[in-house]
Write a protein that holds these residues in place. Structure first.
Motif, short mmCIF file in Angstrom:
data_model
loop_
_atom_site.label_atom_id
_atom_site.label_comp_id
_atom_site.label_asym_id
_atom_site.label_seq_id
_atom_site.Cartn_x
_atom_site.Cartn_y
_atom_site.Cartn_z
N ALA A 57 3.88 7.74 -6.50
CA ALA A 57 2.89 7.58 -5.41
C ALA A 57 2.24 6.38 -5.19
CB ALA A 57 2.15 9.03 -5.08
N ILE A 58 2.11 5.47 -5.92
CA ILE A 58 1.00 4.45 -5.64
C ILE A 58 2.37 3.46 -5.16
CG2 ILE A 58 0.60 1.66 -6.38
CD1 ILE A 58 -1.40 4.02 -8.59
N ARG A 59 3.47 3.69 -5.88
CA ARG A 59 4.87 2.60 -5.52
C ARG A 59 5.70 2.38 -3.24
NH1 ARG A 59 8.00 2.41 -10.96
NH2 ARG A 59 7.11 0.65 -11.74
N ALA A 60 5.33 4.13 -3.67
CA ALA A 60 5.22 5.49 -2.18
C ALA A 60 5.01 3.90 -1.09
CB ALA A 60 5.49 5.89 -2.08
N VAL A 61 3.81 4.05 -0.67
CA VAL A 61 2.61 3.30 -0.13
C VAL A 61 2.53 2.19 -0.36
CG1 VAL A 61 -0.10 3.29 0.51
CG2 VAL A 61 1.00 5.44 -0.70
N THR A 62 2.81 1.23 -1.48
CA THR A 62 2.97 -0.20 -1.48
C THR A 62 3.99 -1.32 -0.15
OG1 THR A 62 3.34 -0.31 -3.45
CG2 THR A 62 0.91 -0.37 -3.50
N SER A 63 4.82 0.21 -0.97
CA SER A 63 6.07 -0.49 -0.17
C SER A 63 6.62 -0.34 1.86
CB SER A 63 8.18 0.30 -0.68
OG SER A 63 7.43 1.62 0.04
N GLN A 64 5.34 0.81 1.76
CA GLN A 64 4.98 0.87 3.11
C GLN A 64 4.19 -0.30 3.74
OE1 GLN A 64 5.16 5.02 4.52
NE2 GLN A 64 5.24 5.49 2.79
N ILE A 65 3.68 -0.87 3.31
CA ILE A 65 1.73 -1.54 3.18
C ILE A 65 2.33 -2.86 4.07
CG2 ILE A 65 0.99 -2.12 1.27
CD1 ILE A 65 -1.51 -1.49 2.73
N ALA A 66 3.79 -3.09 2.95
CA ALA A 66 4.07 -4.29 2.90
C ALA A 66 4.76 -4.28 4.57
CB ALA A 66 5.59 -4.93 2.04
N LEU A 67 5.59 -3.78 5.76
CA LEU A 67 5.87 -3.86 6.28
C LEU A 67 4.21 -4.20 7.51
CD1 LEU A 67 7.92 -0.36 6.44
CD2 LEU A 67 8.74 -2.19 5.49
N LYS A 68 5.25 -4.72 8.51
CA LYS A 68 3.88 -5.13 9.89
C LYS A 68 3.71 -4.21 10.51
CE LYS A 68 5.57 -9.76 10.95
NZ LYS A 68 5.92 -11.01 11.48
N PRO A 69 1.82 -4.49 11.04
CA PRO A 69 1.60 -3.10 11.18
C PRO A 69 1.80 -2.65 12.65
CG PRO A 69 -0.06 -4.42 11.15
CD PRO A 69 1.36 -5.32 10.78
N TYR A 70 2.27 -1.08 13.32
CA TYR A 70 3.50 -1.13 14.31
C TYR A 70 2.14 -0.53 15.90
CZ TYR A 70 6.47 1.88 11.43
OH TYR A 70 7.49 1.44 10.35
N GLU A 71 1.02 -0.74 15.58
CA GLU A 71 0.50 -1.00 16.67
C GLU A 71 -1.39 -1.57 16.73
OE1 GLU A 71 -0.39 3.32 17.97
OE2 GLU A 71 1.13 3.57 18.50
N GLU A 90 -2.62 -9.19 -5.66
CA GLU A 90 -2.97 -10.72 -6.39
C GLU A 90 -1.69 -11.34 -4.95
OE1 GLU A 90 -0.19 -10.50 -9.81
OE2 GLU A 90 -1.84 -10.10 -10.99
N GLU A 91 -1.28 -10.20 -4.62
CA GLU A 91 -0.15 -11.15 -3.37
C GLU A 91 -0.19 -10.48 -2.10
OE1 GLU A 91 2.86 -12.56 -4.63
OE2 GLU A 91 2.52 -13.61 -6.63
N PRO A 92 -1.70 -10.12 -1.43
CA PRO A 92 -0.96 -9.22 -0.21
C PRO A 92 -0.62 -9.77 0.39
CG PRO A 92 -3.63 -9.81 -0.74
CD PRO A 92 -2.09 -10.20 -1.35
N PRO A 93 0.72 -9.02 1.85
CA PRO A 93 0.48 -9.37 2.93
C PRO A 93 -0.92 -9.08 3.65
CG PRO A 93 1.85 -7.20 2.24
CD PRO A 93 0.36 -7.55 1.15
N PRO A 94 -0.70 -10.43 4.98
CA PRO A 94 -1.82 -10.53 5.78
C PRO A 94 -2.65 -9.92 6.78
CG PRO A 94 -0.22 -11.67 6.35
CD PRO A 94 0.32 -10.97 4.84
N HIS A 95 -1.86 -8.54 6.72
CA HIS A 95 -2.21 -7.35 7.24
C HIS A 95 -2.92 -6.45 6.62
CE1 HIS A 95 2.07 -7.08 6.76
NE2 HIS A 95 1.49 -5.88 6.02
N ALA A 96 -2.61 -6.38 5.41
CA ALA A 96 -2.45 -5.37 3.77
C ALA A 96 -4.76 -5.14 3.93
CB ALA A 96 -1.91 -5.20 3.36
N ILE A 97 -5.02 -3.77 3.96
CA ILE A 97 -6.02 -3.41 3.53
C ILE A 97 -5.25 -2.12 2.34
CG2 ILE A 97 -8.11 -2.46 4.22
CD1 ILE A 97 -7.84 -5.55 5.47
N LEU A 98 -6.52 -2.80 1.08
CA LEU A 98 -5.94 -0.67 -0.18
C LEU A 98 -7.31 -1.31 -0.14
CD1 LEU A 98 -3.64 -2.99 -2.45
CD2 LEU A 98 -3.32 -2.14 -0.19
N LEU A 99 -7.75 0.39 0.37
CA LEU A 99 -9.28 1.24 -0.07
C LEU A 99 -9.18 2.10 -1.25
CD1 LEU A 99 -10.12 1.71 3.40
CD2 LEU A 99 -10.48 0.27 2.70
N LEU A 100 -9.21 1.89 -2.12
CA LEU A 100 -8.99 2.58 -3.43
C LEU A 100 -10.26 3.43 -4.10
CD1 LEU A 100 -7.40 0.52 -3.60
CD2 LEU A 100 -8.44 0.27 -6.02
#
Length: 335
Positions: free
Chosen positions: A99-113, A140-150
């Motif tokens: 479940a975590i990997r599914a989300v981290t792979s998607q957050i690497a993509l650029k924002p849609y809107e 450790e190496e977050p994409p510049p557009h990524a925000i993670l809320l744990l």
């Protein structure tokens, strides 16, 4: 009365809102936030409002979330393309590595809107060590557009490699009088009922709001406390049967034991003639009746037994066996 000085649909945690808003206004938004606190205290609401603010299209940062732009409306509907959510296992309630990997792979993509992609990791304290490790590379190496809320109830099961890379925001219980004011002003509750819900909530404003909107919650609470009263009259075999029934649902069990713990604390307060008013004030007569057969020492023993099970539920301990031991330590059992 409690007045919000912002557009966030959140009450009782203004200090947290102010902190996050200042970060946005001064362009000091972190890539990862770890929001902690007990169930129904407002973690999910804070995270959601923060995500709305981050993705809001209003030109004025201080006005975000505006609530009226296209992005805010999509966020409110739960259908925002730049907001990603993990799913816990339906059987175990754990947050698995897949479940975590599914989300981290998607957050690497650029924002849609919008300017950010925001990922929510609910129940992160239910993730095992390997599952947590799978998030490290993104932290450790977050994409510049990524925000993670744990989001987590407690920091105890979370690896130090995670906590050291996230900004921790711990939500504290909200004062009963603040909850009372919110329920009166925003949820049309009568003052007496709002005061009772504020006391019963234990500082969990989310629970108080739900109870105001859904009277069934109070009925469920009554049933849960009646169950405790009944359990104290049971013999060993009946208590073990109850332990077997309760041990099947770990998530519900935690909420039940938290309620029982608050009840035991009220019993102790009255046993010690404390000036502090009981949390479960609507059941004071029943508590006073308990004290004819239970003393302060036995009550303290029950408190410790309940706390022990709550701690064990955060591990891989067998819930049924933990409950059996607890019921053996509860007063009223004929030895």
């Amino acid at each position: 009365m409690t007045e919000n000085t912002h557009n966030w649909q959140l009450y009782g945690h203004d200090w947290a809102v102010d902190y996050l808003r200042k970060g946005m206004i001064h362009q000091r938004v972190r890539h990862a936030y770890l929001i902690t606190g007990v169930d129904q205290i407002g973690k999910s609401r804070l995270a959601h409002e923060f995500a709305k603010a981050l993705t809001c299209l209003n030109d004025d940062v201080a006005m975000r979330p505006c609530g009226v732009c296209r992005s805010c409306k999509k966020a409110e509907s739960g259908n925002h393309p730049d907001m990603l959510f993990t799913e816990t296992d339906s059987t175990t309630g754990s947050l698995k590595i897949e479940a975590i990997r599914a989300v981290t792979s998607q957050i690497a993509l650029k924002p849609y809107e919008t300017r950010y992609r925001v990922a929510f990791f609910q129940h992160f304290d239910h993730a095992g060590g390997q599952a947590q490790d799978s998030l490290l590379k993104t932290l450790e190496e977050p994409p510049p557009h990524a925000i993670l809320l744990l989001l987590a109830n407690t920091l105890e099961p979370i690896l130090s490699t995670i906590t050291s890379r996230a900004q921790i925001i711990h939500l504290r219980p909200v004062a009963a009088n603040v909850i009372k004011d919110v329920l009166i002003k925003h949820y049309d509750q009568a003052p007496d009922h709002a005061e009772l819900l504020g006391k019963l909530s234990g500082g969990r404003i989310g629970w108080a709001i739900q109870a105001a909107q859904n009277p069934d919650l109070l009925d469920q609470r009554t049933q849960a406390l009646d169950m405790l009263d009944d359990a104290l009259k049971m013999n060993r075999a009946a208590r073990f049967e109850l332990a077997n029934d309760l041990g099947r649902d770990k998530e519900t069990l935690t909420l039940l034991l938290d309620l029982w713990l608050s009840y035991w604390r009220d019993v102790l307060l009255l046993a010690e003639h404390s000036p502090v008013k009981p949390c479960n004030s609507d059941r004071q007569i029943a508590i006073e009746q308990m004290l004819y057969t239970i003393n302060a020492e036995e009550t303290l023993h029950a408190i410790h037994a309940t706390q022990t099970v709550l701690k064990q539920l955060k591990t891989n301990a067998n819930p049924r066996m933990a409950l059996e031991v607890m019921f053996l330590d509860y007063p009223g059992l004929v030895r």
